[in-house]
Design a protein around this motif. Structure first.
Motif, mmCIF file in Angstrom:
data_model
loop_
_atom_site.group_PDB
_atom_site.id
_atom_site.type_symbol
_atom_site.label_atom_id
_atom_site.label_comp_id
_atom_site.label_asym_id
_atom_site.label_seq_id
_atom_site.Cartn_x
_atom_site.Cartn_y
_atom_site.Cartn_z
ATOM 1 N N ASP A 197 0.855 -1.182 0.000
ATOM 2 C CA ASP A 197 0.000 0.000 0.000
ATOM 3 C C ASP A 197 0.893 1.233 0.000
ATOM 4 N N TRP A 198 0.294 2.418 -0.120
ATOM 5 C CA TRP A 198 1.061 3.641 -0.353
ATOM 6 C C TRP A 198 2.109 3.899 0.721
ATOM 7 N N LYS A 199 1.717 3.724 1.994
ATOM 8 C CA LYS A 199 2.656 4.062 3.074
ATOM 9 C C LYS A 199 3.767 3.023 3.202
ATOM 10 N N GLU A 200 3.446 1.746 2.921
ATOM 11 C CA GLU A 200 4.479 0.712 2.970
ATOM 12 C C GLU A 200 5.559 0.998 1.938
ATOM 13 N N HIS A 201 5.121 1.401 0.739
ATOM 14 C CA HIS A 201 6.084 1.649 -0.329
ATOM 15 C C HIS A 201 6.974 2.838 0.016
ATOM 16 N N ILE A 202 6.396 3.904 0.557
ATOM 17 C CA ILE A 202 7.189 5.084 0.925
ATOM 18 C C ILE A 202 8.194 4.729 2.013
ATOM 19 N N ARG A 203 7.764 3.944 2.986
ATOM 20 C CA ARG A 203 8.650 3.590 4.103
ATOM 21 C C ARG A 203 9.727 2.596 3.673
ATOM 22 N N MET A 204 9.410 1.741 2.715
ATOM 23 C CA MET A 204 10.391 0.770 2.239
ATOM 24 C C MET A 204 11.395 1.408 1.288
ATOM 25 N N ARG A 205 10.943 2.388 0.497
ATOM 26 C CA ARG A 205 11.801 3.046 -0.490
ATOM 27 C C ARG A 205 11.761 4.568 -0.305
ATOM 28 N N PRO A 206 12.138 5.063 0.874
ATOM 29 C CA PRO A 206 12.032 6.515 1.117
ATOM 30 C C PRO A 206 12.860 7.353 0.150
ATOM 31 N N GLY A 207 13.988 6.801 -0.328
ATOM 32 C CA GLY A 207 14.851 7.536 -1.237
ATOM 33 C C GLY A 207 14.159 7.968 -2.512
ATOM 34 N N MET A 208 13.156 7.206 -2.949
ATOM 35 C CA MET A 208 12.414 7.556 -4.153
ATOM 36 C C MET A 208 11.603 8.834 -3.963
ATOM 37 N N TYR A 209 11.273 9.128 -2.705
ATOM 38 C CA TYR A 209 10.365 10.238 -2.419
ATOM 39 C C TYR A 209 11.058 11.467 -1.823
ATOM 40 N N ILE A 210 12.069 11.227 -0.994
ATOM 41 C CA ILE A 210 12.705 12.368 -0.318
ATOM 42 C C ILE A 210 14.223 12.391 -0.488
ATOM 43 N N GLY A 211 14.756 11.592 -1.409
ATOM 44 C CA GLY A 211 16.199 11.567 -1.581
ATOM 45 C C GLY A 211 16.866 10.810 -0.455
ATOM 46 N N LYS A 212 18.093 11.222 -0.106
ATOM 47 C CA LYS A 212 18.834 10.506 0.933
ATOM 48 C C LYS A 212 18.279 10.830 2.323
ATOM 49 N N LEU A 213 18.519 9.947 3.261
ATOM 50 C CA LEU A 213 17.961 10.118 4.597
ATOM 51 C C LEU A 213 18.801 11.089 5.418
ATOM 52 N N GLY A 214 19.986 10.686 5.848
ATOM 53 C CA GLY A 214 20.873 11.581 6.579
ATOM 54 C C GLY A 214 20.399 11.886 7.980
ATOM 55 N N ASP A 215 21.243 12.639 8.710
ATOM 56 C CA ASP A 215 20.936 12.968 10.113
ATOM 57 C C ASP A 215 20.727 14.455 10.330
ATOM 58 N N GLY A 216 20.669 15.223 9.232
ATOM 59 C CA GLY A 216 20.480 16.669 9.355
ATOM 60 C C GLY A 216 21.759 17.464 9.223
ATOM 61 N N SER A 217 22.918 16.784 9.025
ATOM 62 C CA SER A 217 24.182 17.520 8.894
ATOM 63 C C SER A 217 24.349 18.094 7.492
ATOM 64 N N SER A 218 23.547 17.617 6.508
ATOM 65 C CA SER A 218 23.580 18.163 5.153
ATOM 66 C C SER A 218 22.261 18.854 4.842
ATOM 67 N N ALA A 219 22.345 19.911 4.025
ATOM 68 C CA ALA A 219 21.143 20.701 3.717
ATOM 69 C C ALA A 219 20.117 19.912 2.929
ATOM 70 N N ASP A 220 20.567 18.851 2.218
ATOM 71 C CA ASP A 220 19.629 18.068 1.416
ATOM 72 C C ASP A 220 19.211 16.772 2.102
ATOM 73 N N ASP A 221 19.447 16.658 3.408
ATOM 74 C CA ASP A 221 19.015 15.460 4.137
ATOM 75 C C ASP A 221 17.484 15.414 4.215
ATOM 76 N N GLY A 222 16.976 14.210 4.387
ATOM 77 C CA GLY A 222 15.543 13.964 4.295
ATOM 78 C C GLY A 222 14.667 14.779 5.219
ATOM 79 N N ILE A 223 15.150 15.080 6.434
ATOM 80 C CA ILE A 223 14.293 15.827 7.367
ATOM 81 C C ILE A 223 13.965 17.217 6.823
#
Length: 618
Positions: free
Chosen positions: A17-43
């Motif tokens: 379902d929609w949320k499973e896919h986003i959570r399994m493949r977050p990079g497709m939707y928000i790029g890289k995850l990261g911890d906030g040390s880069s300006a393009d991190d997911g948060i």
């Protein structure tokens, strides 16, 4: 007899379902995850996706103020737009391909066109709340990781119309994340530059712009560093600002499409660079080299197109070739605009035209002076690369990772063989490279570009990064200075930062340069090992690990074994980004810290040491 192949049957096929896919493949939707040390991190992409919707309301003439609050991990964004239609509050944030952007009557030239944004935020948050107020009523709903946790709530209200989104990013996906206010403020300022008249209030601080991209350049290049006043040109669907730096060597661009900061450029930025060269050649009637015209340029361009095509969900590169409607192509549109407006400006402002021509002629002279030494340096670099022990390269580089935003290519710059040995043995050979320095690099302050080619170490570093001609060819997303946490290590950091500020400030301005944090202490007992980065962390570890734990003080990176080092450059790597304050003159900065004003620096050090000592005594 089995053939050894894996069975592939109907049981292997499943639908997410929609949320499973986003959570399994977050990079497709928000790029890289990261911890906030880069300006393009997911948060920050989560925050941007929410704000984009509020910006679209402002663009449509609904709501002039957006309020943003970040307290720890909790984010709240409140706009005063039209408010989500009350009957669709749940659907808009939880049903894919649902939204108002598909109907061009309600939204024109908007940022969020694919109906994914807030759904991704919802699915990737362990708490998400949406509230819409309009027509004297309010509708709200709460979610956990995309799951509705209760019924949709409808009530009478006297609150002003608009939408309020609250979310907390999911710590299971965003490991050890932390919002850095510097990155948030920069993002919010960009929104203000692109939307003159908009006010954004962030944690009580107001941000506002009246002159758009002119204000952006004013904050990014100090007045003393501008060769001539900022040229600011505007028309329907396009805005441009540009000047040349007195001291900077590289080109610097800020590009935007439909309010989105296209950090990787795209068709509009390429057309802008091309149009400036063509117009200037025609104005002076001389076939100047493109690199001489663009050397030291600092420019910004923003365009609006109908139904933009971006090369990823995070919209960092514009792929559109058409403006939309009856307008010409992006390239022709920008060329025609620059040709008319910039040419007119130069005809009306003779002193600017004269300063610009002198700058081009100076760049031409410097290029010719360097041409011989550049050829020698390139030949030397090619020979060195065949048996160069300084660079232990990785397999994936920045040009490759643009196709997969979830990968980060990293270059560690280390001091000496022992430190580089530990990192080399514990690194990820796919995405992490190591460049080993021999002793302390040269203090390059106030030197010309010639030194980059004459100094073998600088030349090999420039070649490793592939930034001699343009930042567009940069091979690593993160350049990490990894030195010992002692006086010598700090000095090497300072000399390297000086080198980048002097010759390649774009690396710092674009957020590519970092300092690696490594632990100062290891505290362990028979059951558990803790790595501590500060004395405070050591004290907590001592209190929690019981009686007589073993304490080790790491003096240098070479003392940390490869087996341990993999913890510090892997998933839990701690990085401190090197950032420039907006409007700060690089020349003044380097003059103070690296110039011959020793008494001034001594006084600065003494004054700041007093402050630190006072804090300790309290």
């Amino acid at each position: 007899m089995k053939d050894g192949t894996t069975q592939y049957t109907e049981d292997n096929i499943r639908s997410l379902d929609w949320k499973e896919h986003i959570r399994m493949r977050p990079g497709m939707y928000i790029g890289k995850l990261g911890d906030g040390s880069s300006a393009d991190d997911g948060i920050y992409i989560l925050l941007k996706e929410v704000i984009d919707n509020s910006i679209d309301e402002f663009v449509m003439g609904a709501g002039k103020t957006i309020e943003v609050s970040i307290q720890g991990e909790r984010v709240i964004v409140r706009d005063y737009g039209r408010g989500i239609p009350l009957g669709k509050v749940v659907d808009v944030v939880s049903k894919m391909n649902t939204g108002g952007k598909y109907d061009t009557k309600a939204f024109k030239k908007s940022v969020g066109l694919n109906g994914v944004g807030t759904k991704a935020v919802n699915a990737l948050s362990n708490y998400f709340r949406v509230e819409s107020s309009r027509d004297g009523q309010s509708a709200s709903a709460e979610f956990e990781r995309g799951e509705l946790t209760g019924k949709e709530f409808l009530e009478e209200t006297s609150r002003r119309k608009g939408t309020k989104i609250t979310f907390i990013p999911d710590a299971d996906i965003f490991k050890n994340f932390k919002f850095r206010n510097e990155y948030v403020v920069r993002m919010l300022k960009y929104y203000c530059y692109l939307n003159p008249g908009l006010t954004i209030i962030f944690n009580g601080e107001k941000y506002h712009s009246e002159d758009g991209l002119k204000d952006l350049l004013s904050e990014n290049i100090a007045e003393s560093d501008r060769l001539y006043p900022i040229i600011h040109l505007k028309a329907d669907d396009i805005e441009v600002a540009l000047t040349h730096s007195r001291t900077q060597y590289s080109e610097e661009y800020h590009s935007f499409a439909n309010g989105q900061n296209t950090t990787q450029g795209g068709t509009h930025q390429a057309a802008f660079r091309e149009a400036v060269v063509k117009t200037i050649r025609e104005f002076y009637g001389k076939n100047y080299e493109a690199s001489d015209i663009r050397k030291s340029i600092v420019g910004a361009i923003a365009i609006k197109v109908m139904e933009p095509v971006f090369e990823s969900q995070t919209k960092t590169k514009l792929g559109s070739t058409e403006m939309g409607g009856e307008l010409p192509t992006v390239r022709t549109f920008i060329n025609d605009f620059i040709k008319t407006k910039l040419d007119n400006y130069l005809h009306k402002n003779a002193p600017v035209a004269e300063s610009l021509q002198k700058k081009i002629i100076q760049a031409e002279r410097e290029r010719k002076e360097l041409s011989g030494i550049r050829k020698l340096a390139r030949d030397r670099a090619k020979k060195a690369s065949l048996h160069n022990k300084k660079l232990r390269d990785c397999r994936v580089h920045l040009g490759d990772t643009k196709k997969d935003n979830n990968l980060d290519s990293t270059l560690f710059i280390t001091e000496g063989d022992s430190a580089s040995g530990s990192i080399t043995k514990s690194r990820n050979v796919n995405t992490q490279a190591v460049f080993s320095l021999r002793g302390k690099p040269l203090n390059s302050y106030n030197m010309t570009k010639k030194i980059v080619y004459e100094n073998e170490e600088f030349n090999l570093l420039q070649a490793a990064l592939n930034i001699e001609d343009s930042m567009e060819d940069l091979r690593y997303n993160k350049i990490v200075i990894a030195t010992d946490a002692d006086v010598d290590g700090m000095h090497i950091r300072l000399l390297l930062i000086t080198f980048f500020l002097q010759f390649f400030p774009e690396l710092i301005k674009k957020g590519h340069l970092y300092i690696l944090q490594t632990p100062l202490f290891r505290v362990r007992n028979k059951k558990e090992t803790r790595y501590c980065y500060t004395p405070e962390e050591r004290e907590r570890a001592l209190a929690q690990l019981g009686k007589n734990p073993e304490i080790t003080r790491f003096k240098g990176l070479g003392e940390i074994s490869p087996d341990e080092f993999k913890h510090f450059i892997g998933e839990d790597m701690r990085l401190d980004p090197i950032m420039l304050e907006e409007g700060m003159s690089i020349d003044d900065l380097l003059k103070f810290y690296m110039g011959k004003n020793t008494p001034d620096r001594q006084e600065f050090i003494i004054e700041n040491l007093k402050v630190e000592l006072d804090v300790v005594e309290e």
